[in-house]
Motif scaffolding. Sequence first.
Motif, short mmCIF file in Angstrom:
data_model
loop_
_atom_site.label_atom_id
_atom_site.label_comp_id
_atom_site.label_asym_id
_atom_site.label_seq_id
_atom_site.Cartn_x
_atom_site.Cartn_y
_atom_site.Cartn_z
N ARG A 165 0.75 -1.12 0.02
CA ARG A 165 0.10 0.11 0.16
C ARG A 165 0.86 1.14 -0.04
O ARG A 165 0.65 2.02 -0.80
CB ARG A 165 -0.96 -0.24 1.26
N LYS A 166 2.06 1.18 0.80
CA LYS A 166 2.79 2.55 0.95
C LYS A 166 3.59 2.76 -0.54
O LYS A 166 3.71 3.58 -0.93
CB LYS A 166 3.90 2.02 2.04
N ALA A 167 4.04 1.46 -1.03
CA ALA A 167 4.86 1.61 -1.97
C ALA A 167 3.81 2.07 -3.32
O ALA A 167 4.23 2.97 -4.20
CB ALA A 167 5.58 0.09 -2.44
N LEU A 168 2.53 1.86 -3.34
CA LEU A 168 1.74 2.26 -4.54
C LEU A 168 1.47 3.54 -4.35
O LEU A 168 1.45 4.33 -4.88
CB LEU A 168 0.33 1.36 -4.42
N GLN A 169 1.09 4.17 -2.81
CA GLN A 169 0.98 5.30 -2.60
C GLN A 169 2.11 6.22 -3.18
O GLN A 169 1.85 7.31 -4.03
CB GLN A 169 0.72 5.57 -1.07
N ASP A 170 3.35 5.88 -2.92
CA ASP A 170 4.62 6.58 -3.37
C ASP A 170 4.27 6.76 -4.80
O ASP A 170 4.67 7.86 -5.26
CB ASP A 170 5.80 6.06 -2.79
N ARG A 183 -8.84 11.13 -3.96
CA ARG A 183 -8.98 10.79 -2.78
C ARG A 183 -8.88 9.33 -2.25
O ARG A 183 -8.23 9.05 -1.36
CB ARG A 183 -10.53 10.96 -2.44
N ARG A 184 -9.27 8.30 -3.20
CA ARG A 184 -8.83 6.90 -2.86
C ARG A 184 -7.44 6.75 -2.64
O ARG A 184 -6.97 5.79 -1.81
CB ARG A 184 -8.93 6.06 -4.01
N MET A 185 -6.24 7.47 -3.29
CA MET A 185 -5.22 7.31 -2.94
C MET A 185 -4.65 7.44 -1.61
O MET A 185 -3.56 6.54 -1.19
CB MET A 185 -4.21 8.61 -3.75
N VAL A 223 -1.87 5.29 -15.94
CA VAL A 223 -1.15 5.53 -14.80
C VAL A 223 -0.71 3.95 -14.34
O VAL A 223 0.46 3.74 -14.10
CB VAL A 223 -1.64 6.43 -13.64
N VAL A 224 -1.65 3.29 -13.88
CA VAL A 224 -1.52 1.94 -13.26
C VAL A 224 -0.80 0.98 -13.93
O VAL A 224 -0.50 -0.08 -13.18
CB VAL A 224 -2.73 1.50 -12.52
N THR A 225 -0.53 1.29 -15.38
CA THR A 225 0.00 0.12 -15.89
C THR A 225 1.60 -0.01 -15.38
O THR A 225 2.02 -0.98 -15.56
CB THR A 225 -0.07 0.56 -17.63
N ASP A 226 2.14 0.90 -14.96
CA ASP A 226 3.49 1.07 -14.43
C ASP A 226 3.50 0.87 -13.00
O ASP A 226 4.63 1.04 -12.46
CB ASP A 226 4.09 2.25 -15.07
N ALA A 227 2.43 0.60 -12.24
CA ALA A 227 2.43 0.87 -10.90
C ALA A 227 3.22 -0.53 -10.74
O ALA A 227 3.15 -1.66 -10.99
CB ALA A 227 0.99 0.69 -10.32
N PRO A 228 3.71 -0.46 -9.22
CA PRO A 228 4.35 -1.73 -8.64
C PRO A 228 3.49 -2.68 -8.60
O PRO A 228 2.13 -2.56 -8.32
CB PRO A 228 4.81 -1.28 -7.45
N SER A 229 3.70 -4.10 -8.42
CA SER A 229 3.05 -5.16 -8.53
C SER A 229 2.91 -5.73 -7.09
O SER A 229 3.88 -5.83 -6.60
CB SER A 229 3.62 -6.22 -9.56
N TYR A 256 5.33 -7.95 -3.37
CA TYR A 256 5.34 -7.44 -1.94
C TYR A 256 4.82 -8.50 -1.15
O TYR A 256 4.57 -8.44 0.14
CB TYR A 256 4.63 -6.20 -1.84
N LEU A 257 4.33 -9.73 -1.69
CA LEU A 257 3.81 -10.91 -0.75
C LEU A 257 4.66 -11.08 0.16
O LEU A 257 5.70 -11.71 0.12
CB LEU A 257 3.30 -11.78 -1.49
N CYS A 258 4.15 -11.51 1.59
CA CYS A 258 5.11 -12.28 2.31
C CYS A 258 5.36 -13.67 2.29
O CYS A 258 4.64 -14.16 1.54
CB CYS A 258 4.58 -11.98 3.95
N GLU A 259 6.31 -14.23 2.88
CA GLU A 259 6.41 -15.75 2.95
C GLU A 259 5.09 -16.43 2.80
O GLU A 259 4.92 -17.29 1.93
CB GLU A 259 7.38 -16.26 3.73
#
Length: 417
Positions: free
Chosen positions: A176-181, A196-198, A216-222, A226-229
Amino acid sequence: MAIKAVKGTRDILAPEIRNWTKYEEMARKLFRRYGFEEIRTPIFEYSEVFSRGIGEDTDIVNKEMYTFTDRKGRSITLRPENTASVVRSYIEHRMDLQARVKRLFYIGPMFRYERPQKGRYRQFYQTGAEVFGSSHPFVDADTIEMVVRLLRDMGLTGLRVDINSVGCRECRPNYRKALQDFLSGHREVLCEDCKRRMDSNPLRVLDCKVPGCKTVVTDAPSIQDYLCEGCQGHQGQVFQFLDTLDVAYSLEPGLVRGLDYYTRTVFEVISEGLGAQNAILGGGRYDNLVKELGGRDVPAFGWALGMDRLMMVLGNRKLYTEEPTFYVLPIGNDLKYAVATVATLKNAGYHAVVLAEANSLKSGLKQINKAGGRFAILAGESEKEKSVLILRDMGNSVQREIPVGDLLKEIENEIAK
Ligand code: HAM
């Protein structure tokens, strides 16, 4: 002026309705085979069930709910979906004590105030499945396989299963943080809703249909990076079980869903032929919802299928077999002979009606033609005296006399022709 159905709602009439009922019959049978029991919850609930259940900052809760206050001033909402209601019921009836794993299904109408378009209604119908009490990845795969089988049993092909993971409480905050950045670098081109959603719910931006936001979101981080183990392991096992169950799928890292309760697995089944509203069904895992709505810590998985869209995909294909109706004409005022004939037919399982209001042979035949009937049976006084009936094929207007005792045998032959 005549009153019409409310915008976004419609009447489902014959012959279309026959596909609906046949489908429902097939679905109910399949659910029983997979160990699911039916549940019918009320069509309205306290609004809180949905605002807390689905998430405050979702389109459904923000813009699409039919909410009103009842006479005692309580806020009531027509269900926009059924997962939150089923969870409410699961908790209320302490179903956690009834079985380690509880499998429930439902079929019924849902209500969302959306802009009506092809495949989108304000009253629409869902079939849904919810499994409570297991966090095992096999449940995800098995419950997906069940609906894939249902669609296959109906003869549907050309469907795609898209799947993704939305992580869990551990790993989603990092994403979420990476996406917000990332999004803050593109703030200016985002639509007002997404600005607002941002801040409040940035994953929703991935789902926005506005062209500028989509670019915009085509280049967003995936989220996959970021998934945990734990979430990675879960996803890997779901994939393995899907392979074992012979279900084809494709990983879509951009797939998030319009509801906030999901954890880990999310999926949709897409039919390319449907246009913009191309998801026939969607669902996923929601391990925190039971607890969030006041129950114990019970993991869950489920999906809901849009029946209106399913019927669109089916088009003219018939799920049912057409059975002829026999129209019995009394010809005259004494209905007894016609009534007895219809009773014989109905007792043998045939569809049969007395045309009591046909006051002449001609008007009777006209009525049968209009109804698209294949067979007429004339049962007037003169036939009664001779203990015969006249069986008429409406297609070629050929008719013949048959002994009343041979009726069932004769129509069996006719149907087989
Ligand atoms: P949903 O994606 O909001 O998920 O809806 C599921 C399906 O219902 C959609 O894929 C679509 O086929 C159909 N649908 C939704 N809105 C409309 C509409 N306005 N008109 C026609 N069809 C529509 C849910 O509802 C979740 N409760 C699914 C779920 C169950 N997740 C876990 N368990």
